[in-house]
Design a protein around this motif. Structure first.
Motif, short mmCIF file in Angstrom:
data_model
loop_
_atom_site.label_atom_id
_atom_site.label_comp_id
_atom_site.label_asym_id
_atom_site.label_seq_id
_atom_site.Cartn_x
_atom_site.Cartn_y
_atom_site.Cartn_z
N HIS A 17 0.90 -1.18 -0.05
CA HIS A 17 0.06 0.10 -0.03
C HIS A 17 0.81 1.26 0.11
CE1 HIS A 17 -3.22 2.70 0.64
NE2 HIS A 17 -2.76 2.92 1.70
N GLY A 40 -7.37 8.63 6.18
CA GLY A 40 -6.57 7.61 5.54
C GLY A 40 -5.93 8.09 4.29
N GLY A 42 -3.33 10.02 4.35
CA GLY A 42 -1.77 9.86 4.31
C GLY A 42 -1.06 11.14 5.12
N LYS A 43 -1.81 11.75 5.84
CA LYS A 43 -1.43 13.01 6.44
C LYS A 43 -0.57 12.74 7.64
CE LYS A 43 -5.53 14.19 7.65
NZ LYS A 43 -6.49 13.35 7.13
N THR A 44 -1.17 11.56 8.56
CA THR A 44 -0.35 11.41 9.65
C THR A 44 0.94 10.73 9.30
OG1 THR A 44 -2.19 10.81 10.66
CG2 THR A 44 -0.39 10.15 11.82
N THR A 45 1.03 9.89 8.36
CA THR A 45 2.36 8.98 7.66
C THR A 45 3.37 10.34 7.22
OG1 THR A 45 1.00 7.35 7.11
CG2 THR A 45 3.01 7.33 6.19
N GLN A 308 -9.53 0.48 2.38
CA GLN A 308 -8.06 1.37 2.54
C GLN A 308 -7.88 2.20 3.94
OE1 GLN A 308 -6.40 3.29 -0.66
NE2 GLN A 308 -6.85 1.43 -1.99
N LYS A 310 -8.34 3.32 7.66
CA LYS A 310 -7.86 2.83 8.97
C LYS A 310 -9.50 2.63 9.72
CE LYS A 310 -5.29 5.96 10.24
NZ LYS A 310 -4.30 6.70 10.96
N1 LIG Z 1 2.07 1.28 10.21
C1 LIG Z 1 1.24 1.04 9.05
N2 LIG Z 1 1.05 -0.26 8.59
C2 LIG Z 1 0.46 -0.27 7.43
N3 LIG Z 1 -0.36 0.59 6.87
C3 LIG Z 1 -0.50 1.68 7.39
C4 LIG Z 1 0.34 2.38 8.68
N4 LIG Z 1 0.03 3.33 8.77
C5 LIG Z 1 -0.68 4.04 7.99
N5 LIG Z 1 -1.08 2.86 7.15
C6 LIG Z 1 -1.87 3.09 6.15
O1 LIG Z 1 -1.62 4.39 5.17
C7 LIG Z 1 -2.87 5.14 4.69
C8 LIG Z 1 -2.69 6.52 5.39
O2 LIG Z 1 -2.79 6.52 6.90
P1 LIG Z 1 -2.73 7.90 7.54
O3 LIG Z 1 -2.51 7.67 8.93
O4 LIG Z 1 -1.33 8.48 6.95
O5 LIG Z 1 -3.97 8.64 6.97
P2 LIG Z 1 -4.31 10.09 7.59
O6 LIG Z 1 -4.65 10.88 6.36
O7 LIG Z 1 -3.40 10.56 8.72
O8 LIG Z 1 -5.74 9.50 8.27
P3 LIG Z 1 -6.63 9.93 9.46
O9 LIG Z 1 -6.94 11.33 9.50
O10 LIG Z 1 -7.45 8.95 9.61
O11 LIG Z 1 -5.32 9.79 10.69
C9 LIG Z 1 -3.94 4.16 5.29
O12 LIG Z 1 -4.42 3.47 4.27
C10 LIG Z 1 -3.39 3.59 6.44
O13 LIG Z 1 -4.37 2.29 6.65
#
Ligand SMILES: Nc1ncnc2c1ncn2[C@@H]1O[C@H](COP(=O)(O)OP(=O)(O)OP(=O)(O)O)[C@@H](O)[C@H]1O
Length: 311
Positions: A17, A40, A42-45, A308, A310
């Motif tokens: 992914h 989901g 990808g902001k936190t990542t 996809q 979370k």
């Molecule tokens: N450690 C991990 N292992 C596998 N997949 C992950 C991991 N961390 C995040 N993901 C996946 O990566 C994608 C982006 O996640 P992320 O947390 O960055 O989104 P986000 O925009 O911050 O969402 P939210 O507002 O829900 O926190 C999602 O599909 C999530 O399931």
């Protein structure tokens, strides 16, 4: 001037992914940059890569001019972060909790009073954190990110879970932060309203890609108005409007002809009406309407498939 945060093709893959896909973002110095995207997206990542908490699969990130991969400690010194978990000790006061971080960072005692003042928590600093409302904890969290006056603050969904008063309070703090402290603020949110009321700049992330970025005022000024129309022959109406230079989209209730920025919507809809009637197309309804950032957000950021997102 160097940007407070700059990424180039920043990418993170979790197995198959692609969570963050070649993001090149620029957060100007002293901006309040709203990092917008659905759950989901990808902001936190992305934020975790900026903070050196996880490694990128590819690409680079610079914070305060420091390359995060090359000098993780140096980059960390430039940034204060407020992520989801606060990790405060409930049985200690707000001031004591801040003091723990302050001594770890080797900062002078007066730093505590400074940050308490910025978040207007001085009068509550002697109370136990377990007696704080969520909004007060959030403010204390913000105070902790500001210890040592890092030039960049990264805040993940800082209004999450707050009541309307707490949200209004937090927005007010955030808007004023660059002026009061000289810091640049990057805040993530999935709510456009949140960003529109707080940020000077915005970056929209959709399915891991940065699909729109810019100064909020400029993006709004550039929004071209559009003409909504309903006719008895959408196919010919589309062809006719396209021939006249409109970008034409299908909408739930008819067609939408988009104007170029600066074009006068009333004159254009009058001309289009004349042309349609001249071509013997029945016009049931036609009218100019302005485009909102909300519409753009929906357009550039379709929902993340449930599989996809979370849980
Ligand atoms: N450690 C991990 N292992 C596998 N997949 C992950 C991991 N961390 C995040 N993901 C996946 O990566 C994608 C982006 O996640 P992320 O947390 O960055 O989104 P986000 O925009 O911050 O969402 P939210 O507002 O829900 O926190 C999602 O599909 C999530 O399931």
């Amino acid at each position: 001037m160097t940007a407070a945060i700059e990424t180039r093709d920043l990418t993170r893959r979790f197995k198959r992914h692609l969570a963050v896909d070649a993001v090149s973002m620029t957060v100007p110095d002293k901006a309040v940059y709203g990092f917008l995207g659905r759950n989901g997206a990808g902001k936190t990542t992305t934020l975790k890569m900026l903070l050196g908490l996880i490694r990128p699969t590819a690409g680079t990130a610079r914070v305060g001019g420091v390359d995060v991969a090359r000098d993780r400690i140096g980059a960390a010194a430039k940034v204060g972060a407020l992520l989801e978990a606060h990790g405060f000790y409930g049985n200690l006061s707000g001031r004591e909790n801040l003091d723990l971080t302050r001594s770890l960072l080797g900062l002078p005692k007066r730093e505590i009073e400074r940050v308490l003042e910025v978040v207007e928590m001085t009068e509550h600093a002697r109370r136990r954190v377990s007696d704080y409302s969520l909004g007060m904890r959030q403010r204390l969290g913000l105070a902790r990110t500001m210890l040592g006056a890092p030039p960049v603050l990264v805040l993940d969904e800082p209004t999450n879970g707050l009541d309307p008063d707490g949200i209004a309070d937090m927005r007010r703090f955030l808007r004023a932060l660059p002026e009061r402290t000289g810091a640049t603020v990057l805040l993530s949110s999935h709510l456009l309203g949140e960003i529109e009321q707080t940020a000077t700049h915005v970056g929209i992330l959709s399915h891991g890609k940065l699909v729109l970025e810019g100064e909020l005022a400029r993006l709004k000024a550039d929004l071209a108005p559009e003409i909504a129309l309903q006719t008895d022959d959408p196919a010919r109406a589309t062809a006719l409007a396209r021939a006249r230079g409109f970008e034409v989209l299908a909408a739930d209730d008819g067609l939408v002809a988009r104007l170029k920025p600066g074009e006068d919507a009333r004159t254009a809809s009058a001309a289009l009406t004349r042309a349609l009637i001249g071509a013997d197309i029945a016009v049931f309804a036609i009218g100019a309407r302005s485009r909102s950032l909300e519409g753009i957000y929906r357009e550039v950021s379709p929902p993340v498939p449930v599989s996809q997102a979370k849980t």
